[in-house]
Design a protein around this motif. Structure first.
Motif, mmCIF file in Angstrom:
data_model
loop_
_atom_site.group_PDB
_atom_site.id
_atom_site.type_symbol
_atom_site.label_atom_id
_atom_site.label_comp_id
_atom_site.label_asym_id
_atom_site.label_seq_id
_atom_site.Cartn_x
_atom_site.Cartn_y
_atom_site.Cartn_z
ATOM 1 N N ALA A 179 0.615 -1.317 0.207
ATOM 2 C CA ALA A 179 0.098 -0.141 -0.076
ATOM 3 C C ALA A 179 0.882 1.228 -0.230
ATOM 4 N N THR A 180 1.899 1.162 0.560
ATOM 5 C CA THR A 180 3.081 2.210 0.561
ATOM 6 C C THR A 180 4.289 2.025 -0.314
ATOM 7 N N MET A 181 4.579 3.130 -1.080
ATOM 8 C CA MET A 181 5.855 2.775 -1.744
ATOM 9 C C MET A 181 7.063 3.052 -0.753
ATOM 10 N N MET A 182 8.268 2.589 -1.086
ATOM 11 C CA MET A 182 9.333 2.618 -0.423
ATOM 12 C C MET A 182 8.891 2.161 1.253
ATOM 13 N N GLU A 183 8.281 1.279 1.299
ATOM 14 C CA GLU A 183 7.733 0.757 2.718
ATOM 15 C C GLU A 183 8.676 0.649 3.639
ATOM 16 N N ARG A 184 10.014 0.191 3.294
ATOM 17 C CA ARG A 184 10.914 0.180 4.057
ATOM 18 C C ARG A 184 11.494 1.433 4.733
ATOM 19 N N GLN A 185 11.335 2.231 3.946
ATOM 20 C CA GLN A 185 11.735 3.602 4.583
ATOM 21 C C GLN A 185 10.600 4.607 4.822
ATOM 22 N N LEU A 186 9.340 4.496 4.087
ATOM 23 C CA LEU A 186 8.324 5.612 4.272
ATOM 24 C C LEU A 186 6.953 4.829 4.806
#
Length: 482
Positions: A179-186
């Motif tokens: 659901a979230t892009m760059m989920e590791r960072q954002l």
């Protein structure tokens, strides 16, 4: 003499060979260095810049060591390792003996299982990955006639490629299963700010939905991507940016211990064979692999120290928790505690300013008077200051809210980086090293790179290098990109 064979001539393997030759003052080693790729080594981290057109191919080349003790075999793939006879075998049947062997085979692009697409063998026409310089050449050539592209994956590489293609005039759709892009960072709020900026760049985003398959025409060329909800996204080019996997095929065939990567000890030695070592993306040390070049270069330094008996050079503060997106039109920097899965530890305080509608989100994570994490979307100047505060563990002002409101609130102001602190984390280059190089005659980015290697890794420190040059020399002569 000790016969050393190195397999893999990428960013880590080429640096290892050059630095070992420089450190081997006794002339103990002769080296045979094999590379499946035919050309000189290059900076793989900057391939997305080539796709965007912000750098050309000549700008990402790296020097190849030259020494009477070194024999380089470009374009010669090693296909087998005979550990009993201590021999490596190449595709043309050539056999080369070794006393010690270093694997630096890197990683390969992960191709997910999709209907109409096999995970092995050649990809259909129009389906691309971005892991090698040949991949970059093929992708830039495909952009000439492409009208629509789908980028599968919205991690760092996927976003950089998407922005690069859009810069070349291609209509881009990003498909991401989370659901979230760059989920590791954002987190979700930061992801919303990023989405707003992407839409301003005319990039369509399809988050939270997985790709199910690809549709090919009669000539086996990609024409659309099928999503899990049954919809089709037309495209002439499909770029798969779904991560990478350590290239361990050669090690497995040789009977070496492997897991996700080639299993090695803290000293980078295989538990299966004391004569074999692994470094870089292919290696799996006890602390795990970050996939970042700084870790591979650190491993190279440690292994050189072991082989030569020298004391290893100290590493810079860990760089594996700092991410700076290199994408035209996007401004994203994260450090420390961040992302969807970030820990919610006792004593952590969070301060944030968010306006996702205009593509801006800033969050600070504080603990015991220190900045332990930050997320900056659409706030480049502030991000630079926060990086300094985070890296140097600079004391915070009495009211940390001032960090978001007043640049002078940073302890020591901008001058905090003039006498200490690491500027280029990939190469452990400090301000002191850079100032000495400038005082010694380095007057542009190329000269700094030659003398210190600053800026030759991920390239995210280039703005800081230019600022330092400007402050010390009053003018920076335009030069080619490093």
């Amino acid at each position: 003499m000790t016969r050393l064979v190195v397999i893999g001539n990428g960013m880590v393997g080429s640096r290892f060979t050059a630095d070992l030759l420089a450190a081997d003052h006794a002339g103990r080693y002769t080296i045979d260095h094999f590379s499946a790729e035919a050309g000189h080594p290059y900076n793989r981290v900057l391939l997305s810049d080539v796709v965007s057109g912000t750098r050309d191919f000549s700008a990402i080349g790296m020097p190849q060591a030259s020494d009477p003790r070194l024999t380089v075999h470009p374009g010669v793939a090693v296909t087998a390792i005979d550990r009993e006879d201590r021999v490596v075998v190449t595709g043309d049947g050539r056999r080369t003996r070794y006393d010690q062997l270093v694997l630096a085979t890197g990683a390969r692009a992960r191709v997910p299982a999709l209907d109409g697409l096999t995970c092995s063998g050649d990809l259909p026409r129009g389906v691309r990955t971005l892991r090698t310089i040949d991949d970059a050449r093929g992708l830039t050539a495909a952009c000439v006639n492409a009208r629509r592209a789908v980028v599968l994956g919205a991690g760092v590489l996927g976003l950089e490629v998407a922005c690069g293609l859009a810069r070349r005039g291609v209509r881009v759709t990003i498909v991401h299963p989370k659901a979230t892009m760059m989920e590791r960072q954002l987190d979700a709020t930061a992801g919303s700010a990023l989405t707003a900026t992407l839409r301003e760049l005319a990039i369509e985003v399809r988050p939270g939905i997985a790709a199910r398959g690809v549709l090919l025409d009669a000539d086996d060329a990609v024409r659309a991507v099928t999503l899990a909800d049954g919809t089709h996204v037309p495209c002439d080019v499909l770029v798969i940016a779904a991560g990478a996997m350590p290239d361990i095929a050669l090690a497995k065939r040789a009977g070496l211990a492997t897991d996700r990567g080639v299993v090695v000890s803290e000293m980078l030695q295989s538990p299966s064979d004391g004569r074999v070592f692994a470094i870089g993306d292919c290696a799996q040390p006890p602390e795990g692999g970050s996939g970042l070049v700084a870790q591979g270069w650190s491993q190279a330094r440690r292994l050189i120290a072991r082989l030569t008996g020298a004391a290893p050079a100290p590493d810079a503060p860990a760089a594996d928790d700092i991410v700076r997106l290199k994408a035209p039109g996007l401004d994203v920097v994260t450090m420390g505690v961040c992302g969807v899965a970030r820990p919610d530890l006792p004593g952590h305080r969070r301060l944030s300013v968010s306006d996702p509608g205009i593509g801006r989100h800033i969050e600070l994570v504080l603990h015991d008077g220190a900045l332990v994490g930050a997320t900056c979307v659409g706030a480049g100047r502030l991000a630079t200051q926060l990086l300094t505060t985070y890296s140097l563990r600079t004391p915070l002002p009495s009211d940390p809210l001032a960090l978001l409101l007043d640049r002078s609130a940073f302890a020591g102001g901008a001058s905090a980086t003039t006498t200490a602190g690491v500027v280029c984390k990939c190469n452990s280059v400090t301000h002191d090293h850079l100032e000495k190089a400038i005082d010694g005659g380095a007057r542009d980015l190329d000269a700094l790179a030659d003398r210190t290697r600053a800026g030759t890794g991920c390239g995210s420190c280039r703005d800081d290098l230019c600022a330092l040059l400007a402050s010390r020399t009053q003018a920076v002569t335009p030069v080619k990109a490093i």
